[in-house]
Design an enzyme around this catalytic site. Structure first.
Site, PDB file in Angstrom:
ATOM      1  N   GLU A 146       0.827  -1.219   0.000  1.00 18.71           N
ATOM      2  CA  GLU A 146       0.000   0.000   0.000  1.00 18.71           C
ATOM      3  C   GLU A 146       0.854   1.259   0.000  1.00 18.71           C
ATOM      4  OE1 GLU A 146      -4.442   0.021   1.095  1.00 18.71           O
ATOM      5  OE2 GLU A 146      -3.268   0.088   2.949  1.00 18.71           O
ATOM      6  N   GLU A 169      -2.432  -7.156   6.088  1.00 18.74           N
ATOM      7  CA  GLU A 169      -3.557  -6.657   6.889  1.00 18.74           C
ATOM      8  C   GLU A 169      -4.449  -7.770   7.456  1.00 18.74           C
ATOM      9  OE1 GLU A 169      -2.208  -3.123   4.560  1.00 18.74           O
ATOM     10  OE2 GLU A 169      -2.426  -5.273   4.185  1.00 18.74           O
TER      11      GLU A 169
END
Length: 268
Positions: A121, A141
């Site tokens: 990200e 995540e």
């Protein structure tokens, strides 16, 4: 070399002789995790670089040998969850979205010099990725019970096949720099000790070119590719035509084609 700006969580240095700014995530004790404070400082530094006529190329890297940026600060997330400050988490994610969009629209190329663990990200809006052979890439995540919230599920399928995107998202697995290179996430893998040397050499190579033209080319890829094809082609034509009104184009043609010398571009 200009003195570095004073920040708490990042380092910001401008090298006007090279037309380069270097932004370093500087929380090595936390694997350079992106806290709210660091994100705000990063955004401020990007705006400084964007506004500085002495900066034509930006390099982003991480302090230490372990991490470029491991992603959002999980400890900060947990503190906000336990205090039921969910609006703070949403505010953080929305600021991330603003930062990545700013980077995409910024008419200066951004090189990520990835020195260690890198949450994908955090490189979703850079233009070029140079990785240390020790670098690792992933989207971890789901391993802590959350799904990404800052745009990667929209951008990454434009770079990788949806099957690889889902593999990375669903497993949370870290992949090597060489595997990331094979998948097309990385432009070049270099020896760890030569990472910044290679990134600076690339930045200098880019900075020898006309900055307005480089910025126009970036806009054509980032903005034009999001448009329907006819609109994108028209956008590209307008950007190209705008260069014919610049001093740099006249300098480039005179220097390279007539006088047989290196051009001296001024960004005008």
């Amino acid at each position: 070399m200009q003195a570095a700006a004073q920040y708490q969580y990042i380092l910001y240095e401008v090298r006007p002789e090279d037309k380069i700014a270097i932004i370093t995530f500087n929380r090595p004790e936390a694997r350079n995790a992106m806290s709210s404070g660091m994100l705000l400082e990063f955004y401020d530094a990007l705006k400084k670089a964007a506004d500085n006529p002495d900066v034509w190329v930006v390099i982003v890297t991480g302090a230490g040998d372990k991490a470029f940026c491991s992603g959002g600060d999980a400890k900060e997330f947990l503190a906000n969850v336990e205090a039921q400050r969910y609006s703070e988490i949403e505010r953080f994610n929305r600021l991330n979205l603003d930062v990545w969009r700013f980077m995409e629209k910024m008419r200066k190329p951004i090189i990520a010099a990835v020195n260690g663990y890198c949450n994908i990200e955090t490189i979703q809006a850079v233009d070029i990725v140079i990785a240390s052979e020790k670098a690792m890439f992933g989207l971890p995540e789901v391993t802590i019970g959350v799904s990404p919230g800052a745009g990667i599920t929209v951008r990454l399928p434009k770079t990788l096949s949806k099957y690889w995107v889902k593999y990375l998202l669903f497993t949370g697995e870290w992949i090597s720099a060489q595997e990331a290179y094979r998948l097309g996430l990385v432009n070049k893998v270099v020896p760890h000790e030569k990472l910044m040397e290679e990134a600076l050499a690339l930045a200098r190579k880019i900075a020898k070119n006309a900055p307005l033209a480089v910025g126009a080319a970036k806009a054509c890829v980032n903005a034009g590719s999001e448009m329907p094809i006819d609109a994108g082609i028209e956008f590209q034509l307008r950007e190209s035509m705008a260069m014919f009104y610049t001093e740099d184009l006249k300098e480039g043609i005179r220097a390279r084609l007539i006088e047989k010398r290196e051009p001296v571009f001024k960004g005008k």
